[in-house]
Design a protein around this motif. Structure first.
Motif, PDB file in Angstrom:
ATOM      1  N   ALA A 120       0.844  -1.194   0.000  1.00 24.39           N
ATOM      2  CA  ALA A 120       0.000   0.000   0.000  1.00 24.39           C
ATOM      3  C   ALA A 120       0.880   1.245   0.000  1.00 24.39           C
ATOM      4  O   ALA A 120       2.002   1.231   0.496  1.00 24.39           O
ATOM      5  CB  ALA A 120      -0.906  -0.006   1.234  1.00 24.39           C
ATOM      6  N   GLN A 121       0.328   2.307  -0.568  1.00 18.47           N
ATOM      7  CA  GLN A 121       1.078   3.549  -0.624  1.00 18.47           C
ATOM      8  C   GLN A 121       0.959   4.265   0.709  1.00 18.47           C
ATOM      9  O   GLN A 121      -0.135   4.391   1.265  1.00 18.47           O
ATOM     10  CB  GLN A 121       0.508   4.461  -1.711  1.00 18.47           C
ATOM     11  N   ARG A 122       2.095   4.704   1.219  1.00 15.09           N
ATOM     12  CA  ARG A 122       2.086   5.389   2.502  1.00 15.09           C
ATOM     13  C   ARG A 122       3.228   6.385   2.556  1.00 15.09           C
ATOM     14  O   ARG A 122       4.311   6.145   2.003  1.00 15.09           O
ATOM     15  CB  ARG A 122       2.220   4.394   3.645  1.00 15.09           C
ATOM     16  N   VAL A 123       2.966   7.515   3.239  1.00 15.78           N
ATOM     17  CA  VAL A 123       3.991   8.536   3.459  1.00 15.78           C
ATOM     18  C   VAL A 123       4.054   8.792   4.956  1.00 15.78           C
ATOM     19  O   VAL A 123       3.015   9.014   5.589  1.00 15.78           O
ATOM     20  CB  VAL A 123       3.656   9.833   2.704  1.00 15.78           C
ATOM     21  N   THR A 124       5.261   8.762   5.491  1.00 17.62           N
ATOM     22  CA  THR A 124       5.446   8.948   6.923  1.00 17.62           C
ATOM     23  C   THR A 124       6.343  10.138   7.191  1.00 17.62           C
ATOM     24  O   THR A 124       7.442  10.241   6.637  1.00 17.62           O
ATOM     25  CB  THR A 124       6.084   7.688   7.551  1.00 17.62           C
ATOM     26  N   GLN A 125       5.856  11.032   8.028  1.00 20.25           N
ATOM     27  CA  GLN A 125       6.667  12.142   8.514  1.00 20.25           C
ATOM     28  C   GLN A 125       6.771  11.943  10.016  1.00 20.25           C
ATOM     29  O   GLN A 125       5.799  12.184  10.741  1.00 20.25           O
ATOM     30  CB  GLN A 125       6.022  13.483   8.162  1.00 20.25           C
ATOM     31  N   PRO A 126       7.912  11.492  10.497  1.00 20.63           N
ATOM     32  CA  PRO A 126       8.002  11.060  11.889  1.00 20.63           C
ATOM     33  C   PRO A 126       7.907  12.185  12.916  1.00 20.63           C
ATOM     34  O   PRO A 126       7.565  11.931  14.065  1.00 20.63           O
ATOM     35  CB  PRO A 126       9.364  10.377  11.948  1.00 20.63           C
ATOM     36  N   GLU A 127       8.187  13.413  12.499  1.00 22.87           N
ATOM     37  CA  GLU A 127       8.170  14.517  13.470  1.00 22.87           C
ATOM     38  C   GLU A 127       6.952  15.393  13.223  1.00 22.87           C
ATOM     39  O   GLU A 127       6.800  15.965  12.143  1.00 22.87           O
ATOM     40  CB  GLU A 127       9.441  15.370  13.337  1.00 22.87           C
ATOM     41  N   LYS A 128       6.079  15.492  14.222  1.00 20.57           N
ATOM     42  CA  LYS A 128       4.932  16.399  14.108  1.00 20.57           C
ATOM     43  C   LYS A 128       5.373  17.834  14.309  1.00 20.57           C
ATOM     44  O   LYS A 128       4.824  18.754  13.723  1.00 20.57           O
ATOM     45  CB  LYS A 128       3.861  16.025  15.131  1.00 20.57           C
ATOM     46  N   LEU A 129       6.357  18.026  15.188  1.00 18.03           N
ATOM     47  CA  LEU A 129       6.845  19.359  15.529  1.00 18.03           C
ATOM     48  C   LEU A 129       8.358  19.379  15.408  1.00 18.03           C
ATOM     49  O   LEU A 129       9.031  18.435  15.803  1.00 18.03           O
ATOM     50  CB  LEU A 129       6.446  19.727  16.963  1.00 18.03           C
ATOM     51  N   LYS A 136      12.023  15.170   7.822  1.00 20.39           N
ATOM     52  CA  LYS A 136      12.124  13.804   7.318  1.00 20.39           C
ATOM     53  C   LYS A 136      10.819  13.330   6.662  1.00 20.39           C
ATOM     54  O   LYS A 136       9.721  13.674   7.090  1.00 20.39           O
ATOM     55  CB  LYS A 136      12.506  12.857   8.458  1.00 20.39           C
ATOM     56  N   CYS A 137      11.006  12.529   5.625  1.00 17.01           N
ATOM     57  CA  CYS A 137       9.879  11.929   4.916  1.00 17.01           C
ATOM     58  C   CYS A 137      10.321  10.559   4.413  1.00 17.01           C
ATOM     59  O   CYS A 137      11.342  10.430   3.737  1.00 17.01           O
ATOM     60  CB  CYS A 137       9.461  12.800   3.743  1.00 17.01           C
ATOM     61  N   ASN A 138       9.531   9.544   4.746  1.00 18.14           N
ATOM     62  CA  ASN A 138       9.745   8.208   4.207  1.00 18.14           C
ATOM     63  C   ASN A 138       8.478   7.756   3.501  1.00 18.14           C
ATOM     64  O   ASN A 138       7.381   8.139   3.885  1.00 18.14           O
ATOM     65  CB  ASN A 138      10.128   7.227   5.322  1.00 18.14           C
ATOM     66  N   TYR A 139       8.639   6.955   2.479  1.00 18.31           N
ATOM     67  CA  TYR A 139       7.480   6.530   1.708  1.00 18.31           C
ATOM     68  C   TYR A 139       7.515   5.018   1.498  1.00 18.31           C
ATOM     69  O   TYR A 139       8.556   4.377   1.611  1.00 18.31           O
ATOM     70  CB  TYR A 139       7.436   7.263   0.367  1.00 18.31           C
ATOM     71  N   SER A 140       6.330   4.507   1.156  1.00 15.42           N
ATOM     72  CA  SER A 140       6.181   3.114   0.803  1.00 15.42           C
ATOM     73  C   SER A 140       5.389   3.062  -0.492  1.00 15.42           C
ATOM     74  O   SER A 140       4.250   3.550  -0.535  1.00 15.42           O
ATOM     75  CB  SER A 140       5.444   2.371   1.919  1.00 15.42           C
ATOM     76  N   TYR A 141       6.000   2.546  -1.550  1.00 18.78           N
ATOM     77  CA  TYR A 141       5.333   2.509  -2.861  1.00 18.78           C
ATOM     78  C   TYR A 141       6.035   1.488  -3.726  1.00 18.78           C
ATOM     79  O   TYR A 141       7.259   1.520  -3.859  1.00 18.78           O
ATOM     80  CB  TYR A 141       5.381   3.895  -3.512  1.00 18.78           C
ATOM     81  N   SER A 142       5.272   0.635  -4.372  1.00 24.10           N
ATOM     82  CA  SER A 142       5.877  -0.458  -5.140  1.00 24.10           C
ATOM     83  C   SER A 142       6.330  -0.031  -6.525  1.00 24.10           C
ATOM     84  O   SER A 142       7.162  -0.681  -7.137  1.00 24.10           O
ATOM     85  CB  SER A 142       4.877  -1.611  -5.267  1.00 24.10           C
ATOM     86  N   GLY A 143       5.802   1.092  -7.020  1.00 23.56           N
ATOM     87  CA  GLY A 143       6.150   1.535  -8.361  1.00 23.56           C
ATOM     88  C   GLY A 143       7.274   2.551  -8.333  1.00 23.56           C
ATOM     89  O   GLY A 143       8.047   2.647  -7.384  1.00 23.56           O
ATOM     90  N   SER A 144       7.382   3.332  -9.413  1.00 24.48           N
ATOM     91  CA  SER A 144       8.389   4.376  -9.495  1.00 24.48           C
ATOM     92  C   SER A 144       7.832   5.638  -8.848  1.00 24.48           C
ATOM     93  O   SER A 144       6.867   6.205  -9.342  1.00 24.48           O
ATOM     94  CB  SER A 144       8.737   4.644 -10.968  1.00 24.48           C
TER      95      SER A 144
END
Lengths: 116, 111
Positions: free
Chosen positions: B1-10, B22-30
């Protein structure tokens, strides 16, 4: 060019009522997407319209429906409002869909909906 | 599943200090990734698109496919950088596209 415009700015409704929100895309754009942004969260995709048809839909119930007009403007309708529908509703527009191309989306100022 | 995570709210830094959101993502495509910014009482606006490889207002972001990250950086923060920052992934194709957003990071730059 005013960019993406939305109306109204604010809206207050009671549970069970129906609401219609409006969006005019940026000049030259013919694709409109709608997002819901609850307080403290990122925007969540509702659906996208192109050529007056719903092309993609997010995980929202059928109470959320939309329409796109020949001039590319769009409406978002929400029926049987719930308290949880209170949010900022954002409209975004982008330039024509081309095969395999995903274009940048430009956002309007949003409509703040409060359900009491 | 597509997901974007930003671990710091503040995130709070002092003027002139380096900043990294910071930004991490989960995506199977390009992946195609964006940073959007929302200043106080203003609309969400595009800051950066990774395929453009631009530097806007001194900010840069590099896509690291190995680490599935798209961190936003600026060497010297300014007070006017204080805003809400959202990382987003666009996906779809000929049938349409959608943005998946992270939950955002509120950046405060102190004088």
């Amino acid at each position: 060019d005013a960019g993406v415009t939305q109306s109204p700015t604010h809206l207050i409704k009671t549970r069970g009522q129906q609401v219609t929100l409006r969006c005019s895309p940026k000049s030259g754009h013919d694709t409109v997407s709608w997002y819901q942004q609850a307080l403290g969260q990122g925007p969540q995709f509702i659906f996208q319209y192109y050529e007056e048809e719903e092309r993609q839909r997010g995980n929202f119930p059928d109470r959320f429906s939309g329409h796109q007009f020949p001039n590319y403007s769009s409406e978002l309708n929400v029926n049987a409002l719930l308290l949880g529908d209170s949010a900022l509703y954002l409209c975004a527009s982008s330039s024509p869909l081309e095969r395999g191309r995903r274009d940048t989306q430009y956002f309007g100022p949003g409509t703040r909906l409060t359900v009491l | 599943a597509q997901r974007v995570t930003q671990p710091e709210k503040l995130l709070s830094v002092f003027k002139g200090a380096p900043v990294e959101l910071k930004c991490n993502y989960s995506y199977s495509g390009s992946p195609e990734l964006f940073w959007y910014v929302q200043y106080s009482r203003q609309r969400l606006q595009l800051l950066l698109r990774h395929i453009s490889r631009e530097s806007i207002k001194g900010f840069t972001a590099d896509l690291n496919k190995g680490e599935t990250s798209f961190h936003l950086k600026k060497p010297f923060a300014q007070e006017e950088d204080s805003a809400m920052y959202y990382c987003a992934l666009i996906w779809g194709g000929a049938s349409g596209s959608r943005l998946t957003f992270g939950e955002g990071t509120q950046l405060t730059v102190n004088p």
